[in-house]
Design a protein around this motif. Structure first.
Motif, PDB file in Angstrom:
ATOM      1  N   UNK A 167     -92.206  85.263  28.696  1.00 15.28           N
ATOM      2  CA  UNK A 167     -92.514  84.021  27.986  1.00 15.28           C
ATOM      3  C   UNK A 167     -91.976  84.090  26.551  1.00 15.28           C
ATOM      4  N   UNK A 168     -91.927  85.313  26.021  1.00  9.45           N
ATOM      5  CA  UNK A 168     -91.509  85.475  24.628  1.00  9.45           C
ATOM      6  C   UNK A 168     -90.092  86.008  24.481  1.00  9.45           C
ATOM      7  N   UNK A 169     -89.317  86.044  25.577  1.00 10.82           N
ATOM      8  CA  UNK A 169     -87.941  86.551  25.422  1.00 10.82           C
ATOM      9  C   UNK A 169     -86.950  85.966  26.432  1.00 10.82           C
ATOM     10  N   UNK A 170     -85.730  86.160  26.183  1.00 11.99           N
ATOM     11  CA  UNK A 170     -84.572  85.696  26.981  1.00 11.99           C
ATOM     12  C   UNK A 170     -84.700  84.278  27.512  1.00 11.99           C
ATOM     13  N   UNK A 171     -83.953  83.366  27.026  1.00  9.00           N
ATOM     14  CA  UNK A 171     -82.907  83.591  26.019  1.00  9.00           C
ATOM     15  C   UNK A 171     -83.409  83.671  24.570  1.00  9.00           C
ATOM     16  N   UNK A 172     -84.580  83.156  24.248  1.00  6.75           N
ATOM     17  CA  UNK A 172     -84.974  83.115  22.834  1.00  6.75           C
ATOM     18  C   UNK A 172     -86.098  84.108  22.556  1.00  6.75           C
ATOM     19  N   UNK A 173     -85.859  85.031  21.652  1.00  7.03           N
ATOM     20  CA  UNK A 173     -86.895  85.984  21.266  1.00  7.03           C
ATOM     21  C   UNK A 173     -87.885  85.293  20.326  1.00  7.03           C
ATOM     22  N   UNK A 174     -89.140  85.257  20.752  1.00 13.30           N
ATOM     23  CA  UNK A 174     -90.155  84.564  19.962  1.00 13.30           C
ATOM     24  C   UNK A 174     -90.736  85.516  18.916  1.00 13.30           C
ATOM     25  N   UNK A 175     -90.762  85.045  17.690  1.00 13.86           N
ATOM     26  CA  UNK A 175     -91.347  85.797  16.590  1.00 13.86           C
ATOM     27  C   UNK A 175     -92.734  85.211  16.337  1.00 13.86           C
ATOM     28  N   UNK A 176     -93.774  85.972  16.659  1.00 14.01           N
ATOM     29  CA  UNK A 176     -95.137  85.424  16.579  1.00 14.01           C
ATOM     30  C   UNK A 176     -95.564  85.109  15.146  1.00 14.01           C
ATOM     31  N   UNK A 177     -94.857  85.638  14.172  1.00 14.73           N
ATOM     32  CA  UNK A 177     -95.207  85.273  12.793  1.00 14.73           C
ATOM     33  C   UNK A 177     -94.652  83.889  12.457  1.00 14.73           C
ATOM     34  N   UNK A 178     -93.629  83.455  13.205  1.00 14.94           N
ATOM     35  CA  UNK A 178     -93.039  82.144  12.941  1.00 14.94           C
ATOM     36  C   UNK A 178     -93.493  81.096  13.944  1.00 14.94           C
ATOM     37  N   UNK A 222     -87.402  82.922  33.985  1.00 12.94           N
ATOM     38  CA  UNK A 222     -87.000  84.159  34.672  1.00 12.94           C
ATOM     39  C   UNK A 222     -88.125  85.190  34.698  1.00 12.94           C
ATOM     40  N   UNK A 223     -89.381  84.745  34.692  1.00 16.76           N
ATOM     41  CA  UNK A 223     -90.463  85.728  34.674  1.00 16.76           C
ATOM     42  C   UNK A 223     -90.868  86.220  36.073  1.00 16.76           C
ATOM     43  N   UNK A 224     -90.275  85.609  37.113  1.00 20.65           N
ATOM     44  CA  UNK A 224     -90.661  86.007  38.475  1.00 20.65           C
ATOM     45  C   UNK A 224     -89.598  86.903  39.119  1.00 20.65           C
ATOM     46  N   UNK A 225     -90.049  87.893  39.866  1.00 23.33           N
ATOM     47  CA  UNK A 225     -89.116  88.684  40.671  1.00 23.33           C
ATOM     48  C   UNK A 225     -89.869  89.209  41.896  1.00 23.33           C
ATOM     49  N   UNK A 226     -89.126  89.586  42.936  1.00 27.46           N
ATOM     50  CA  UNK A 226     -89.762  90.095  44.149  1.00 27.46           C
ATOM     51  C   UNK A 226     -89.951  91.599  44.010  1.00 27.46           C
ATOM     52  N   UNK A 227     -91.205  92.059  44.180  1.00 28.22           N
ATOM     53  CA  UNK A 227     -91.485  93.492  44.124  1.00 28.22           C
ATOM     54  C   UNK A 227     -91.261  94.119  45.491  1.00 28.22           C
ATOM     55  N   UNK A 228     -91.756  93.411  46.528  1.00 26.52           N
ATOM     56  CA  UNK A 228     -91.786  94.035  47.842  1.00 26.52           C
ATOM     57  C   UNK A 228     -91.999  92.961  48.901  1.00 26.52           C
ATOM     58  N   UNK A 229     -91.439  93.216  50.076  1.00 21.43           N
ATOM     59  CA  UNK A 229     -91.679  92.310  51.200  1.00 21.43           C
ATOM     60  C   UNK A 229     -92.258  93.123  52.346  1.00 21.43           C
ATOM     61  N   UNK A 230     -93.352  92.654  52.918  1.00 22.89           N
ATOM     62  CA  UNK A 230     -93.944  93.341  54.070  1.00 22.89           C
ATOM     63  C   UNK A 230     -93.845  92.434  55.285  1.00 22.89           C
TER      64      UNK A 230
END
Lengths: 349, 239
Positions: B198-209, B228-236
């Motif tokens: 949530x705080x990176x790629x493409x924009x790095x979030x600066x919490x002070x700003x 892009x915060x989701x990815x597949x860990x494993x499939x059963x």
């Protein structure tokens, strides 16, 4: 002596009983299936809110009415919808420029009338609400209005014996949730339709206007109807009608919703139906009466710098012309709607 | 008669050849499993932070086979970090076969943002709804960081908006090459949701700003980040 007292008590008891049963079938408050038929008045466009997913029934309408008039929707049970929306004012609030909420807190806007709501798809002065059904979440959860949470209201209703009964009557099962609360409220407010004013009868050709009213209509058509358009007396756009922003309220109007600086200080063009009854006027209630409104429109020197250019058509109106326009505006008062028993407070019995 | 027979055999067929899929959402921060309140993490800008609340809507799942046929479930789900049972969702009646991708919506589509009062995951009483500028809040990430200058050093990202140019609905597309659905069986996908994204790629979030985004201003920046915060860990696969 003693037996006399017993008789008096018995008499009181009986009369309460009789009176109660009288209230229950009081025809004034009774809602039948005929009362909840949606008829689109002649000349009105197609509604934007259709009750497609919210089929109107007398039981649901009655539940919506009960909720509308019940302070149970507010945190401390002090305020109902009707505390702000008064029937006699076409459900606006007479004499309060800004709404008064819980604990005497003052809101930042003038209460809007509730009428012909199903012809809108953007509610509030800034148009921020997109569906009639979700509008009540605003007053319920607003800290300076009813200051409640939606989940807590639902909880209170679940634990209330009378409501358990009423929801069952309306939905034939025991589920009480926010969707049902909101949908029944929308049935009640959605049927508030004003289409029986003297103006409507004039359009139908069943009555005549006086010369004054006729002249007022003519001026209105050329100078005002550009924004206050058609049968609904609004084109639903957001405009700057020349009033200068109130610096203490810091209300950005439509910009609040769009974050677009071009929308600063624009507000939704209000319908003018029943306008005689909805004083004071404008989003912040700054004008006490129609005379002041007409004085404003007739004084271009005093307009806000970003005023909508179509106001230029108005120019300076003579006192006579202002009076004629006001006489015309009063023909929009709809006594059939204002005294419609279906929307009366059922607790008033 | 013939049509009835065909219809019957069709319905018997479809019933017999369907399976289920469990999708498990596992919330992480970077490579660590998210722990609310106590754990301290570092963001891309090098600022330490903890997380007090993490919720998001997912829905409108499409499972696609190599030949392009699709299984669609249009329901919405609200994943809440603090309620275990919300993190596992079940899709039913999926035709058997090999599915190569899983696509879903992060957020709530525009029709559901305009359709009035709803219940279940979309009940506005869930607190993921803006009343004054109506619409769902698609994602909430709240926490604390010494870098934030808000009172209590809190930060909050409440992201929603379904209208151009502030549309924050994002389509998520995950490859699931070896996902197999077998009839009467239940396969599962373990998905990793990395809150740090949530705080990176493409924009790095600066919490002070930028310690707070709670309306359409800056919302799409965060939406492009959480995409892009989701990815597949494993499939059963249960066969």
């Amino acid at each position: 002596m003693r037996s006399k007292l017993v008789y008096i008590i018995l008499f009181l008891f009986l009369s309460v009983l009789i009176f109660n049963s009288f209230i229950d079938d009081n025809p004034y408050f009774k809602i039948t299936s005929d009362d909840v038929i949606l008829t689109i008045p002649k000349g009105f466009p197609k509604p934007k809110y259709n009750f497609k997913n919210n089929t109107i029934t007398p039981e649901k309408f009655v539940l919506g009415r009960k909720l509308f008039y019940d302070p149970i929707l507010s945190k401390d049970s002090s305020m109902s919808c009707a505390s702000c929306h008064q029937r006699i004012a076409a459900f606006a609030h007479i004499d309060h420029a800004l709404s008064h909420g819980i604990n005497g807190l003052i809101g930042k806007r003038n209460v809007m009338p509730l009428q012909n709501l199903i012809w809108k798809d953007a509610y509030m002065w800034d148009g921020g609400v997109n569906n009639l059904e979700v509008q009540p979440i605003n007053p319920i959860t607003n800290a300076v209005e009813m200051n409640e949470t939606l989940s807590n209201v639902v909880n209170k209703l679940k634990h209330n014996k009378v409501y358990a009964e009423e929801f069952k009557k309306a939905f034939n099962d025991t589920i009480i949730n926010s969707e049902r609360l909101l949908k029944t409220l929308a049935q009640f407010t959605g049927l508030m339709i004003s289409s029986n004013s003297r103006y409507d009868k004039f359009v139908e050709g069943t009555i005549q206007f006086s010369d004054t009213e006729m002249n007022g209509l003519k001026i209105f058509k050329t100078k005002c109807a550009n924004c206050h358009k058609g049968t609904l007396f609004t084109d639903n756009s957001y405009r700057n009608n020349g009033i200068k922003p109130d610096t203490s309220l810091k209300d950005k109007g439509r910009e609040t919703i769009t974050n677009n600086p071009e929308d600063n200080n624009t507000f939704q063009v209000p319908s003018l139906r029943n306008v005689e009854m909805t004083y004071p006027y404008m989003h912040d209630g700054r004008f006490r009466n129609l005379q002041q409104v007409l004085n404003h429109y007739s004084n271009p020197k005093n307009f806000d710098k970003n005023y909508d250019l179509s106001l230029n058509k108005i120019g300076v109106l003579s006192e006579q012309e202002k009076g004629d326009v006001i006489a015309f505006l009063k023909t929009l008062t709809d006594k059939v709607f204002l005294y419609d028993r279906r929307f009366a407070d059922p607790n008033m019995k | 008669m013939a049509t009835i027979l065909v219809a019957m055999s069709f319905s018997i067929n479809t019933k017999a050849n369907k399976g289920k899929l469990i999708i498990d959402f596992n919330n992480y921060v970077g490579n660590e499993i998210l722990k609310l309140d106590s754990a301290v993490y570092k963001n891309e800008a090098g600022q330490s932070f903890s997380v007090t609340n993490f919720k998001y809507y997912v829905g409108n799942f499409h499972l696609r086979k190599a030949d392009g046929t699709e299984y669609i479930s249009s329901d919405y789900y609200l994943i809440k970090e603090d309620e275990q049972q919300t993190k596992q969702i079940m899709l039913n009646d999926i035709p058997e076969g090999n599915y190569v991708s899983c696509t879903f919506t992060l957020g709530v589509d525009s029709a559901h943002n305009c359709s009035g009062a709803q219940s279940g995951a979309l009940d506005p009483a869930n607190g993921m709804f803006w009343a004054w500028n109506t619409g769902y809040i698609f994602m909430k990430l709240e926490g604390k960081s010494p870098s934030s200058n808000l009172s209590g050093h809190t930060f909050e990202f409440h992201i929603g908006g379904y209208k151009y140019p502030n549309n924050c609905i994002r389509e998520i597309n995950l490859k699931t090459n070896n996902l197999i659905i077998s009839s009467d069986k239940t396969s599962s996908i373990e998905i990793k949701t990395d809150a740090e994204e949530v705080m990176k790629t493409p924009v790095t979030i600066d919490l002070s700003k930028l310690p707070s985004v709670t309306d359409s201003r800056n919302a799409t920046i965060i939406a492009n980040n959480y995409m892009d915060m989701f990815s597949v860990l494993k499939i059963n696969n249960e066969k």
